[in-house]
Scaffold this active site. Sequence first.
Site, PDB file in Angstrom:
ATOM      1  CG  ASN A 153      -1.759   1.193   1.359  1.00  0.00           C
ATOM      2  OD1 ASN A 153      -1.388   2.165   1.231  1.00  0.00           O
ATOM      3  ND2 ASN A 153      -2.930   0.927   1.732  1.00  0.00           N
ATOM      4  CG  ASP A 173      -2.920   4.717   0.823  1.00  0.00           C
ATOM      5  OD1 ASP A 173      -2.822   4.466  -0.391  1.00  0.00           O
ATOM      6  OD2 ASP A 173      -3.833   4.266   1.476  1.00  0.00           O
ATOM      7  CG  HIS A 174       0.720   5.991   4.973  1.00  0.00           C
ATOM      8  ND1 HIS A 174      -0.052   7.272   5.040  1.00  0.00           N
ATOM      9  CD2 HIS A 174       0.091   5.170   5.181  1.00  0.00           C
ATOM     10  CE1 HIS A 174      -1.298   6.717   5.703  1.00  0.00           C
ATOM     11  NE2 HIS A 174      -1.209   5.561   5.765  1.00  0.00           N
ATOM     12  NE  ARG A 232       7.537  21.243   3.634  1.00  0.00           N
ATOM     13  CZ  ARG A 232       8.820  21.458   4.051  1.00  0.00           C
ATOM     14  NH1 ARG A 232       9.869  21.664   2.801  1.00  0.00           N
ATOM     15  NH2 ARG A 232       9.434  21.126   5.326  1.00  0.00           N
ATOM     16  CG  HIS A 271      -8.147   4.240   1.085  1.00  0.00           C
ATOM     17  ND1 HIS A 271      -8.481   3.929   2.441  1.00  0.00           N
ATOM     18  CD2 HIS A 271      -9.327   4.642   0.367  1.00  0.00           C
ATOM     19  CE1 HIS A 271      -9.702   4.226   2.687  1.00  0.00           C
ATOM     20  NE2 HIS A 271     -10.292   4.848   1.611  1.00  0.00           N
ATOM     21  NE  ARG A 320      -9.380   8.467   4.075  1.00  0.00           N
ATOM     22  CZ  ARG A 320      -9.727   7.609   5.427  1.00  0.00           C
ATOM     23  NH1 ARG A 320      -8.610   6.367   5.479  1.00  0.00           N
ATOM     24  NH2 ARG A 320     -10.673   7.873   6.125  1.00  0.00           N
ATOM     25  NE  ARG A 326      -7.613  11.275   5.568  1.00  0.00           N
ATOM     26  CZ  ARG A 326      -8.184  10.832   6.590  1.00  0.00           C
ATOM     27  NH1 ARG A 326      -7.357  10.117   7.312  1.00  0.00           N
ATOM     28  NH2 ARG A 326      -9.159  11.306   7.047  1.00  0.00           N
ATOM     29  CG  HIS A 327      -3.657   9.080   1.462  1.00  0.00           C
ATOM     30  ND1 HIS A 327      -4.322   8.243   0.630  1.00  0.00           N
ATOM     31  CD2 HIS A 327      -3.542   8.499   2.927  1.00  0.00           C
ATOM     32  CE1 HIS A 327      -5.118   7.384   1.586  1.00  0.00           C
ATOM     33  NE2 HIS A 327      -4.749   7.609   2.830  1.00  0.00           N
ATOM     34  CD  GLU A 334      -6.986  -0.076   1.089  1.00  0.00           C
ATOM     35  OE1 GLU A 334      -7.089   0.931   1.811  1.00  0.00           O
ATOM     36  OE2 GLU A 334      -6.266  -0.864   1.465  1.00  0.00           O
ATOM     37  CB  THR A 336      -9.610   2.154   7.363  1.00  0.00           C
ATOM     38  OG1 THR A 336      -9.152   2.705   6.248  1.00  0.00           O
ATOM     39  CG2 THR A 336     -10.995   1.310   7.177  1.00  0.00           C
ATOM     40  CD  GLU A 376      -7.048  -6.100   3.160  1.00  0.00           C
ATOM     41  OE1 GLU A 376      -7.217  -6.112   1.954  1.00  0.00           O
ATOM     42  OE2 GLU A 376      -6.566  -5.157   4.104  1.00  0.00           O
ATOM     43  CG  HIS A 434      -5.538  -1.177   9.565  1.00  0.00           C
ATOM     44  ND1 HIS A 434      -4.747  -0.752  10.685  1.00  0.00           N
ATOM     45  CD2 HIS A 434      -5.707  -0.401   8.835  1.00  0.00           C
ATOM     46  CE1 HIS A 434      -5.131   0.703  10.604  1.00  0.00           C
ATOM     47  NE2 HIS A 434      -5.782   0.705   9.444  1.00  0.00           N
TER      48      HIS A 434
HETATM   49  N1  PXP Z   1      -5.969  -2.902   4.232  1.00  0.00           N
HETATM   50  C1  PXP Z   1      -6.946  -2.117   4.304  1.00  0.00           C
HETATM   51  C2  PXP Z   1      -8.324  -2.264   3.898  1.00  0.00           C
HETATM   52  C3  PXP Z   1      -6.572  -0.676   4.822  1.00  0.00           C
HETATM   53  O1  PXP Z   1      -7.638   0.339   4.797  1.00  0.00           O
HETATM   54  C4  PXP Z   1      -5.477  -0.333   5.139  1.00  0.00           C
HETATM   55  C5  PXP Z   1      -4.864   1.063   5.438  1.00  0.00           C
HETATM   56  O2  PXP Z   1      -5.146   1.866   4.436  1.00  0.00           O
HETATM   57  C6  PXP Z   1      -4.366  -1.439   5.085  1.00  0.00           C
HETATM   58  C7  PXP Z   1      -4.823  -2.617   4.387  1.00  0.00           C
HETATM   59  C8  PXP Z   1      -2.934  -1.231   5.188  1.00  0.00           C
HETATM   60  O3  PXP Z   1      -2.720  -0.860   6.607  1.00  0.00           O
HETATM   61  P1  PXP Z   1      -1.408  -0.160   6.987  1.00  0.00           P
HETATM   62  O4  PXP Z   1      -1.088   0.876   6.352  1.00  0.00           O
HETATM   63  O5  PXP Z   1      -1.550  -0.258   8.499  1.00  0.00           O
HETATM   64  O6  PXP Z   1      -0.243  -1.320   6.561  1.00  0.00           O
END
Ligand code: PXP
Length: 261
Positions: A20, A22-23, A31, A56, A58, A62-63, A83, A114, A164, A203
């Site tokens: 994932n 996202d971050h 920035r 994801h 959203r 936000r990301h 997602e 989430t 999941e 997660h």
């Molecule tokens: N699975 C789902 C459905 C999620 O919403 C997330 C968080 O966005 C993750 C997995 C991944 O979680 P983490 O970033 O804590 O590893």
Amino acid sequence: MTGEADIGLDGKRSIRLGVNIDHVATVRNARGGLHPDPVRAAILAAHAGADGITAHLREDRRHISDRDIDRLMAEVNLPINLEMAATDEMLAIATAHKPASACIVPEKRMELTTEGGLDVAGSYDMLKPYVDSLRLSGISVSLFIDPDLRQIEASKKIGADKVELHTGSYVQAMGEDFDKELARLRAGAALCGTLNLEVHAGHGLNYDTVVRVAEIPEFTEFNIGHFLIGEAVFVGLEETISEMRRLMDLGRRLSYYSKTS
Ligand code: PXP
């Protein structure tokens, strides 16, 4: 080296790692520029052994942005797992892009991440048209739920391709609660096996918590983000992904040996 026990009957590894990203976008957006680029991270993750990329989109963006989704679909040579909340806006985006899979998640504006899974049993009539429309577009549908037997049964009934299971409570549990949460995941995964429902987990998973979940033989995929991206700051994304892969394979090997001994 990948051992025999890590390979499924189809010749593939028996647990896939969905990274994932996202971050990476969270840091970029801090920035407001273009760096670091989540699509570049996805391409690097593919080289490092990821089996899929999760993002994801959203409602509040936000990301991950809409442009990131366009680029992930065009530039990344791995299955994309989108997602998404169950909204008409997200359904239109998903059906326009046709990612390999869509994971429907609950979404609240004020949450940091989430929190908890979908209430499939209680929102059956609301969710059903989204599941049906995604599947009709050829998208494999996953539902993000707590390891709750009632929610698993409802997910099967609604026609999802997979679920999941939310590992957040397991990851945060200490002492006796740890065993209880692990047992909930084990029971949930076993029910999915009985129902012939593909089962993934995700997660909060990290190096300390992934092995015990990988030992549960029904799990076929983990989706992991925050820990991998955070750890990559210190040792790089490729090394972080390789180490996670090694620990997942170790857990799966342990489950294989406990079955055969
Ligand atoms: N699975 C789902 C459905 C999620 O919403 C997330 C968080 O966005 C993750 C997995 C991944 O979680 P983490 O970033 O804590 O590893």
